[in-house]
Write a protein that holds these residues in place. Sequence first.
Motif, PDB file in Angstrom:
ATOM      1  N   LEU A   1     -60.877  51.341 -12.398  1.00  0.00           N
ATOM      2  CA  LEU A   1     -61.080  52.769 -12.625  1.00  0.00           C
ATOM      3  C   LEU A   1     -59.799  53.567 -12.435  1.00  0.00           C
ATOM      4  O   LEU A   1     -59.709  54.715 -12.874  1.00  0.00           O
ATOM      5  N   PHE A   2     -58.804  52.972 -11.748  1.00  0.00           N
ATOM      6  CA  PHE A   2     -57.570  53.685 -11.431  1.00  0.00           C
ATOM      7  C   PHE A   2     -56.359  52.818 -11.745  1.00  0.00           C
ATOM      8  O   PHE A   2     -56.458  51.584 -11.783  1.00  0.00           O
ATOM      9  N   PRO A   3     -55.207  53.445 -11.963  1.00  0.00           N
ATOM     10  CA  PRO A   3     -53.988  52.667 -12.206  1.00  0.00           C
ATOM     11  C   PRO A   3     -53.546  51.918 -10.953  1.00  0.00           C
ATOM     12  O   PRO A   3     -54.070  52.140  -9.853  1.00  0.00           O
ATOM     13  N   THR A   4     -52.566  51.062 -11.109  1.00  0.00           N
ATOM     14  CA  THR A   4     -52.061  50.263  -9.993  1.00  0.00           C
ATOM     15  C   THR A   4     -51.512  51.157  -8.879  1.00  0.00           C
ATOM     16  O   THR A   4     -50.816  52.132  -9.149  1.00  0.00           O
TER      17      THR A   4
ATOM     18  N   ALA B   1     -48.217  60.734 -18.188  1.00  0.00           N
ATOM     19  CA  ALA B   1     -46.901  60.491 -18.787  1.00  0.00           C
ATOM     20  C   ALA B   1     -46.062  59.515 -17.983  1.00  0.00           C
ATOM     21  O   ALA B   1     -45.241  58.786 -18.549  1.00  0.00           O
ATOM     22  N   THR B   2     -46.230  59.494 -16.663  1.00  0.00           N
ATOM     23  CA  THR B   2     -45.400  58.631 -15.821  1.00  0.00           C
ATOM     24  C   THR B   2     -46.065  57.299 -15.485  1.00  0.00           C
ATOM     25  O   THR B   2     -45.438  56.447 -14.857  1.00  0.00           O
TER      26      THR B   2
ATOM     27  N   ALA C   1     -49.324  50.659 -20.362  1.00  0.00           N
ATOM     28  CA  ALA C   1     -50.534  49.849 -20.471  1.00  0.00           C
ATOM     29  C   ALA C   1     -51.694  50.448 -19.679  1.00  0.00           C
ATOM     30  O   ALA C   1     -52.849  50.053 -19.878  1.00  0.00           O
ATOM     31  N   GLU C   2     -51.388  51.393 -18.775  1.00  0.00           N
ATOM     32  CA  GLU C   2     -52.429  51.984 -17.932  1.00  0.00           C
ATOM     33  C   GLU C   2     -52.627  53.474 -18.205  1.00  0.00           C
ATOM     34  O   GLU C   2     -53.277  54.157 -17.427  1.00  0.00           O
TER      35      GLU C   2
ATOM     36  N   THR D   1     -54.478  55.038 -20.403  1.00  0.00           N
ATOM     37  CA  THR D   1     -55.883  55.409 -20.560  1.00  0.00           C
ATOM     38  C   THR D   1     -56.595  55.432 -19.225  1.00  0.00           C
ATOM     39  O   THR D   1     -57.372  56.345 -18.921  1.00  0.00           O
ATOM     40  N   VAL D   2     -56.333  54.427 -18.393  1.00  0.00           N
ATOM     41  CA  VAL D   2     -56.944  54.369 -17.065  1.00  0.00           C
ATOM     42  C   VAL D   2     -56.468  55.543 -16.222  1.00  0.00           C
ATOM     43  O   VAL D   2     -57.253  56.157 -15.481  1.00  0.00           O
ATOM     44  N   ALA D   3     -55.187  55.882 -16.328  1.00  0.00           N
ATOM     45  CA  ALA D   3     -54.657  57.018 -15.567  1.00  0.00           C
ATOM     46  C   ALA D   3     -55.319  58.319 -15.989  1.00  0.00           C
ATOM     47  O   ALA D   3     -55.644  59.176 -15.159  1.00  0.00           O
ATOM     48  N   SER D   4     -55.546  58.491 -17.302  1.00  0.00           N
ATOM     49  CA  SER D   4     -56.176  59.705 -17.806  1.00  0.00           C
ATOM     50  C   SER D   4     -57.605  59.847 -17.306  1.00  0.00           C
ATOM     51  O   SER D   4     -58.007  60.898 -16.808  1.00  0.00           O
ATOM     52  N   SER D   5     -58.393  58.781 -17.423  1.00  0.00           N
ATOM     53  CA  SER D   5     -59.784  58.846 -16.958  1.00  0.00           C
ATOM     54  C   SER D   5     -59.865  58.820 -15.440  1.00  0.00           C
ATOM     55  O   SER D   5     -60.866  59.264 -14.855  1.00  0.00           O
TER      56      SER D   5
END
Length: 476
Positions: A266-269, A394-395, A399-400, A402-406
Amino acid sequence: MTYTEAERVDWRALWASGDLARFCFISLGILLHATNETMVATVMPAMVGDLSGVELVGWSLAVYEIGAITAGAAAGRMVSYVPLRTNMMAAALLYAAGALICAMAPSMPVFLAGRVVEGLGGGALVSLAFVSVERLFPRNIWPQLFGVMSAIWGVAAFSGPLIGALLSQYFSWRWAFGLFVFGGLAMAIACYAVLRSPEATTRKAAGTGLPPFPFAALACLAASVLLIALAGVDIEMLRSSLFLASGLAGLALFFLLDGRKPRSRLFPTRPFDPRSAVGSGMIMVFAFSVATCSFALYGPLILTTLHDIPLLTTGYIIAAESISWSILSILVANAPPRSERSIIIGGALMIAAGIAGFAYAVPLGSVPLILFCAVLQGGGFGIAWPFVTRVIVATADPAESTVASSGVPTMQRIGYAVGAAMTGIIANAVGFSEGLSRETSAGVASWIFLAFLPLGLIGCLAAAKLTRDSRALREA
């Protein structure tokens, strides 16, 4: 920025084609979910007077958000097995069932059970509205449809508190939820009548399989929020400390489990790594989401009990916060990149100032001052959030993205759930565990804001770190 004739949108033709009209029906789910979410604040005083259970007020938002987060994550995956129309009808009926349980509840525990069911249905409706854009409509009108979604959120944020206040004051708080029973049924009927295209009535090819669902992570999240909420019931030092520590440990475990499932995360690394712009941004989102639940949860209840301020007035105050959020968000939308740093930091300072101002204005009972704090807090979110989201996306690793946006709205919902549970602990610890009265309200009025000032400071520091990191990356 200039647009060619082909890129301009003919709204009249779009409506005539049926695409915009069909999308408006689909977006009824967003309206139902968001209006219900904001309505509860002004319904709460009348409901507590009828059902009692003031010590469980914080649970009303916490369990609703848990249901919404879980169903939102599931709904996007279920369209691989069940047609979109069937999914939306089931979600609308589930939402109506939850509203009916709330409307008929004889006690606060039953009401909270209804809120869980409502959250599941509402969260699924919102997620499926976004899925429908991708599956049912041409790509060239997606920006316009997302604009319609934003407008619907604004209408819901404004109308929810007023609907709750009006129905509670002139009829009954139960009718406020009864209205959403009919809304959910109408949504289900509209879905059946409107969604008739093959894309809506058939599922994906059988060979695609169902994307992985983060069962363990979401179960851990739900359990951790409930443990935090339980710490605020029957306050005892040892018992409450154990529940709180277990809940916070559960939150840490949730993020650990989420990071170990790349295909379903659900979240970026490393979402809370302060050394990165993404981490600083997520810290800011979480800190301010937790810290700003107090007025929406307890403001109307305290103001009506302590100062005899009418429910309708409190509804206008909460609506003003939403209006401030929307208007300032629009005003700064086209600000140049060089203004990004000052806008984000300025928004963070406005939010923190609003929290501190409530700690003084709510015990005092000054409506103009309370209104100013609400506008300040809502405006701070309005100017900062679009830029914070943009920097995070943006940062992030490409590859992540979309995950960062949601992940930003999901982090915000988790913050609301945790904030509601934490606010309940503080409110019960300083008075509401003894019942609702002028004396207990006076004790709670300032502490539910003062206790979150440290988180407000953390949010401001994270905002400063975020802007430094994003500026360095942009220069590089």
